[in-house]
Design a protein around this motif. Structure first.
Motif, short mmCIF file in Angstrom:
data_model
loop_
_atom_site.label_atom_id
_atom_site.label_comp_id
_atom_site.label_asym_id
_atom_site.label_seq_id
_atom_site.Cartn_x
_atom_site.Cartn_y
_atom_site.Cartn_z
N LEU A 184 -7.35 -48.79 50.93
CA LEU A 184 -7.62 -49.56 52.14
C LEU A 184 -7.59 -51.06 51.85
O LEU A 184 -6.99 -51.83 52.60
CB LEU A 184 -8.98 -49.16 52.72
CG LEU A 184 -9.48 -49.97 53.92
CD1 LEU A 184 -8.57 -49.76 55.12
CD2 LEU A 184 -10.92 -49.58 54.26
N VAL A 185 -8.21 -51.47 50.77
CA VAL A 185 -8.24 -52.90 50.42
C VAL A 185 -6.82 -53.42 50.19
O VAL A 185 -6.49 -54.55 50.56
CB VAL A 185 -9.12 -53.12 49.18
CG1 VAL A 185 -9.05 -54.58 48.73
CG2 VAL A 185 -10.55 -52.73 49.47
N LYS A 186 -5.98 -52.60 49.59
CA LYS A 186 -4.61 -53.01 49.29
C LYS A 186 -3.72 -53.00 50.54
O LYS A 186 -2.62 -53.57 50.51
CB LYS A 186 -3.99 -52.08 48.25
CG LYS A 186 -4.69 -52.11 46.90
CD LYS A 186 -4.10 -51.06 45.96
CE LYS A 186 -4.86 -51.00 44.64
NZ LYS A 186 -4.33 -49.92 43.76
N SER A 187 -4.18 -52.39 51.61
CA SER A 187 -3.32 -52.17 52.77
C SER A 187 -3.13 -53.40 53.65
O SER A 187 -2.29 -53.40 54.54
CB SER A 187 -3.89 -51.04 53.63
OG SER A 187 -5.11 -51.44 54.27
N SER A 188 -3.92 -54.45 53.44
CA SER A 188 -3.81 -55.63 54.30
C SER A 188 -4.10 -56.89 53.49
O SER A 188 -5.02 -56.91 52.67
CB SER A 188 -4.79 -55.52 55.47
OG SER A 188 -4.72 -56.68 56.29
N PRO A 189 -3.32 -57.97 53.72
CA PRO A 189 -3.55 -59.20 52.95
C PRO A 189 -4.89 -59.87 53.26
O PRO A 189 -5.37 -60.68 52.46
CB PRO A 189 -2.38 -60.10 53.37
CG PRO A 189 -1.90 -59.54 54.67
CD PRO A 189 -2.15 -58.07 54.60
N ASN A 190 -5.49 -59.57 54.41
CA ASN A 190 -6.79 -60.19 54.71
C ASN A 190 -7.98 -59.30 54.33
O ASN A 190 -9.11 -59.58 54.71
CB ASN A 190 -6.87 -60.58 56.19
CG ASN A 190 -6.88 -59.38 57.12
OD1 ASN A 190 -6.21 -58.39 56.84
ND2 ASN A 190 -7.64 -59.45 58.19
N PHE A 191 -7.71 -58.21 53.57
CA PHE A 191 -8.79 -57.39 53.01
C PHE A 191 -9.01 -57.81 51.55
O PHE A 191 -8.05 -57.96 50.79
CB PHE A 191 -8.44 -55.91 53.06
CG PHE A 191 -8.53 -55.29 54.43
CD1 PHE A 191 -9.05 -56.00 55.50
CD2 PHE A 191 -8.10 -54.00 54.65
CE1 PHE A 191 -9.14 -55.43 56.76
CE2 PHE A 191 -8.18 -53.41 55.91
CZ PHE A 191 -8.70 -54.14 56.96
N GLU A 192 -10.26 -57.97 51.17
CA GLU A 192 -10.59 -58.29 49.79
C GLU A 192 -11.82 -57.51 49.36
O GLU A 192 -12.68 -57.19 50.18
CB GLU A 192 -10.89 -59.80 49.63
CG GLU A 192 -9.70 -60.70 49.76
CD GLU A 192 -10.05 -62.15 49.46
OE1 GLU A 192 -11.13 -62.39 48.86
OE2 GLU A 192 -9.25 -63.03 49.81
N HIS B 197 -20.61 -52.22 68.99
CA HIS B 197 -19.24 -51.78 68.74
C HIS B 197 -18.95 -51.70 67.25
O HIS B 197 -19.14 -52.67 66.50
CB HIS B 197 -18.25 -52.75 69.40
CG HIS B 197 -16.81 -52.38 69.16
ND1 HIS B 197 -16.27 -51.18 69.58
CD2 HIS B 197 -15.81 -53.03 68.52
CE1 HIS B 197 -15.00 -51.12 69.23
NE2 HIS B 197 -14.70 -52.23 68.58
N PHE B 198 -18.50 -50.52 66.82
CA PHE B 198 -18.00 -50.32 65.46
C PHE B 198 -16.48 -50.48 65.52
O PHE B 198 -15.78 -49.68 66.15
CB PHE B 198 -18.38 -48.93 64.95
CG PHE B 198 -18.00 -48.69 63.51
CD1 PHE B 198 -18.91 -48.96 62.50
CD2 PHE B 198 -16.75 -48.19 63.18
CE1 PHE B 198 -18.56 -48.74 61.17
CE2 PHE B 198 -16.40 -47.97 61.86
CZ PHE B 198 -17.31 -48.24 60.85
N ALA B 199 -15.97 -51.53 64.90
CA ALA B 199 -14.56 -51.88 65.04
C ALA B 199 -13.65 -50.94 64.25
O ALA B 199 -14.00 -50.48 63.16
CB ALA B 199 -14.32 -53.32 64.60
N GLN B 200 -12.48 -50.70 64.80
CA GLN B 200 -11.49 -49.87 64.14
C GLN B 200 -10.91 -50.60 62.92
O GLN B 200 -10.94 -51.83 62.84
CB GLN B 200 -10.34 -49.55 65.10
CG GLN B 200 -10.77 -48.90 66.39
CD GLN B 200 -9.61 -48.77 67.37
OE1 GLN B 200 -8.45 -48.90 66.99
NE2 GLN B 200 -9.93 -48.52 68.64
N ILE B 201 -10.35 -49.84 62.00
CA ILE B 201 -9.71 -50.45 60.83
C ILE B 201 -8.59 -51.37 61.26
O ILE B 201 -8.41 -52.47 60.72
CB ILE B 201 -9.20 -49.35 59.87
CG1 ILE B 201 -10.38 -48.67 59.18
CG2 ILE B 201 -8.26 -49.95 58.83
CD1 ILE B 201 -9.98 -47.54 58.25
N ASN B 202 -7.79 -50.95 62.25
CA ASN B 202 -6.68 -51.78 62.71
C ASN B 202 -7.17 -53.10 63.31
O ASN B 202 -6.47 -54.11 63.26
CB ASN B 202 -5.83 -51.03 63.73
CG ASN B 202 -4.93 -50.00 63.08
OD1 ASN B 202 -4.62 -50.11 61.88
ND2 ASN B 202 -4.51 -49.00 63.83
#
Length: 761
Positions: free
Chosen positions: A22-30, A279-284
């Motif tokens: 999941l962390v690798k799936s988006s540039p704004n995830f760290e 609200h629990f936000a979606q991963i997207n």
């Protein structure tokens, strides 16, 4: 009410979600920064405290300290121990599916956690009908509290009041006895501890959850610092004859500096308000956000430090997770609470449990006493810390007193009722804690049932137009003698001058500060509004008045004579924006003698982001047209006008479900959003978010510059992923078998799970 934009739906996380992927799936995830608690031993508590200050408070980034599982006693921090000692204790679990409370015992809940977990699999985890029971906000067992107090770094622990306790045995403990080590002359780690015991908010809580339970996105209350330690989780072994699934919690976290961007994104894109925790936000949604999201998979022994005002949400997985959490109030969080968090909470009527203004007052009393009693054995560093925080607290105290000061032109307010402060007076509208002065309605004190229930309103709400239906003829009440507060102010000011005489230029006598405010105080505004606003006799029916509203005329054609406009039968003034006829007390008048325009407070709030307080506190207020940014239809055609674009979205809040039923809103209807004004302005959501981001970066950089002298330079690990944990630290230096058949856990769930397991559920 205008139609609201669509709201993002809840979407659960899959039980098979791989956090590393999941962390690798988006540039704004760290990944959030992690250090091991052993690094604290090598570098000392003082350096660790500097790290927390710089990384968590100044930079506003989450920090995970791992390895506490080796220091926890598994004999007491376990599901088995809870069953043995608290099995029969009744609690209210939260059913997240139905949003209702479910009464049950701790033993019954623990017994059924495997069944609650086994209902989920990778195929049915989106099923909206499955049961999610979360045992949250339950009292922490005393034996847990006492044990954690021994191993958690003292300045981080719940209600820490001074120096390192003698019983501390955790990471960074000094094995060498020292008189200075146990000196009580030190700043408090949690300023809540400065309040008298009966005034403190109890916030040391336990959270026990199973797969699929969660906490929606939110900020810690009153801009406080959050501490969360996972003390136990299922490990996949057989427990009580049943297999379990490994437990952990997934955290989605933001930084403090991005709080405006997060709030705007939540409203403009997701259609929710971050201040309401719903609200629990979606991963997207996190992937598409214009800010960095820090992701943590919390396992037993992981101690998470949450920055002030940083939004975060938590998802529990596996058969069982058990966490202990608490909040701390510091000088830095008090400043953010008074100036930022409390105004937001007041708008949505979120109750204030932490009594922030009272904490300022009582912390000053404690710090003043400590500084007076300090002797030669106290280290210079500790004295400096105390003096620095004492000055910051004094600045906040001056700010509070200035807001509560009456008009200097008027003599003492007559008939002010005095009731001794006990911290229990709260605003009937916003539920905020009231420190000293407030207004009360003598007409509304008696309810229809004959019970006496005071209607007390804080000054901030009254200025916003909130009150009981009487609107006026409210009476003043104070909980401290004004002379006492003034005397304390001068005493503490003189104490500051003894530390540093040059501070006299910054902290002047209160009368000088009041005379040079340059604006009206909250109390001054209330004094004037009590005279302007009409009294409504709630015992008499309101007369029906037929209002004649003039229709806007059509644009005139140059080739034909203009139509004669119909004269309005009403001579009452109209709002320049909405054209509604309003009584004068509901309109803001321009101070420009050449301008006769009036604006209603609702239009000012929604179209120009101007609050009633901003207008009323300004001694000579100029209207938007005179300031060349009016955005009404006619003014938009004026080439010299630059129409105002609202800087943020206001979705509107129906506070009638929360506020006292006797309440009204007489100036602004806060249920209405400003979406129509954003639409007229052709608002660019991405541009607005980018602007928030730039402002946040500038404030963060300024904070780092301001603190460069006090703390050593710090290298962001995001720029150097090879940083080791040690180097990072160095940078900063009742019985189980009882009958539970009468306790409500879904019977269908138990029946279905007793059947042979189907891999597809």
């Amino acid at each position: 009410m205008p139609a609201q934009r669509p709201r993002a739906a809840f979407e659960p996380l899959s039980p098979t979600l791989d956090v590393a992927d999941l962390v690798k799936s988006s540039p704004n995830f760290e990944d959030a920064v992690r250090i091991h608690c052993d690094a604290i031993d090598e570098n000392g508590l003082e350096n660790f405290e500097k790290l927390v200050l710089l990384h968590v408070i100044v930079r506003g980034l989450p920090l995970v300290v791992e390895g506490f599982d080796k220091k926890l006693d598994n004999a007491i921090f376990s599901e088995k121990w809870l069953k043995t000692h608290y099995s029969a204790k009744k609690e209210d679990a939260r059913d997240l599916t139905t949003k209702k409370s479910v009464p049950l015992t701790i033993g019954h809940y623990l017994k059924n956690m495997p069944m609650l977990t086994d209902q989920w699999n990778e195929y049915n985890y989106k099923d909206t009908g499955l049961q999610r029971l979360y045992l949250k906000d339950i009292d922490c067992p005393k034996i847990w509290h006492d044990y954690l107090k021994k191993i958690i770094p003292p300045f981080l622990f719940y209600l820490n009041n001074s120096a390192e306790p003698e019983s501390f045995e955790g990471p960074g403990a000094n094995p060498i006895p020292s008189k200075k080590r146990h000196s009580k002359v030190a700043k408090a780690g949690d300023l809540m501890s400065c309040l008298p015991k009966d005034m403190r908010a109890e916030n040391l809580m336990c959270y026990i959850g199973h797969e699929g339970t969660f906490t929606p996105a939110h900020q810690e209350m009153c801009a406080s610092l959050g501490q969360n330690l996972m003390v136990d989780a299922s490990d996949g072994s057989i427990e009580n004859g049943r297999p379990t699934k490994p437990g952990s919690s997934i955290w989605f976290m933001t930084s403090s500096k991005d709080r405006n961007s997060v709030a705007e994104y939540w409203m403009s894109v997701l259609g929710h308000d971050i201040n309401i925790e719903d609200h629990f936000a979606q991963i997207n949604a996190w992937r598409g956000a214009p800010f960095t999201t820090y992701i943590v998979e919390q396992r037993p022994g992981d101690f998470i430090l949450v920055p002030p005002l940083a939004a975060h949400q938590v998802w529990n997985r596996g058969t069982r997770t058990m966490k202990v959490a608490w909040n701390r109030t510091t000088v830095e969080t008090l400043e953010r609470a008074v100036n930022e968090a409390l105004p937001h909470a007041r708008l949505v009527c979120r109750d204030e449990q932490y009594k922030n203004k009272a904490i300022v007052f009582y912390s000053l009393k404690q710090y003043s006493s400590l500084l007076d009693s300090a002797d030669a054995n106290v280290s210079h560093a500790r004295i400096q810390q105390l003096q620095t925080e004492f000055e910051q607290l004094f600045s906040l105290y001056t700010q509070i007193l200035l807001s509560e000061s009456f008009s200097p032109a008027a003599s003492r307010e007559k008939n002010v009722e005095y009731i001794p402060f006990d911290s229990n007076v709260t605003c009937a509208y916003c539920r905020g804690s009231i420190f000293n002065r407030f207004l009360t309605c003598p007409s509304c004190a008696i309810t229809s049932t004959g019970d006496e229930l005071p209607y007390d309103i804080c000054m901030e709400c009254y200025v916003m137009g909130r009150s009981c239906a009487c609107i006026s003829k409210l009476k003043w009440v104070e909980q401290f003698k004004w002379e006492e507060l003034m005397g304390k102010h001068e005493t503490w000011r003189q104490q500051l001058l003894r530390f540093d005489p040059d501070l006299g230029k910054k902290h002047r006598p209160f009368r000088v500060e009041r005379d040079e405010m340059g604006k009206r105080s909250l109390a001054h505004i209330c004094q004037e509004e009590l005279k302007r606003r009409p009294w409504v006799d709630i015992t008499k029916p309101k007369p029906v008045v037929e209002e004649v509203v003039e229709e806007p005329s059509e644009p005139e054609d140059e080739n034909r004579p203009a139509k004669r406009r119909k004269k309005s039968k009403s001579k009452a003034p109209r709002c320049h924006i909405c054209k509604y006829v309003e009584p004068e007390w509901k309109l803001a008048f321009c101070s420009n003698p050449k301008c006769s325009l009036r604006y209603c407070y609702g239009s000012l709030y929604r179209a120009f982001n101007i609050s009633p307080q901003e207008v009323l506190e300004t001694i000579k207020w100029e209207c938007p047209k005179c300031r060349k940014f009016c955005s009404c239809g006619a003014c938009r055609k004026n080439p010299r006008m630059t129409p105002f674009e609202p800087t943020c979205i206001s979705l509107g809040h129906d506070t009638s479900k929360v506020a006292d039923i006797r309440s009204v809103e007489s100036l602004v209807d806060f249920r209405h959003s400003n979406l129509s004004w954003l639409k007229k302005a052709g608002s660019d959501e991405i541009g607005r978010l980018r602007k928030h981001q730039e402002e946040a970066d500038a404030k963060r950089n300024q904070a780092l510059e301001d603190n460069s002298i006090q703390v050593e330079p710090y290298q962001d690990v995001s720029q150097n992923p090879g940083y080791s944990q040690l180097e990072l630290a160095k940078v900063a230096q009742a019985a189980y078998y009882a009958d539970y058949t009468d306790i409500p856990v879904d019977p269908a769930l138990e029946t279905s799970l007793l059947a042979p397991n189907d891999s597809r559920g």
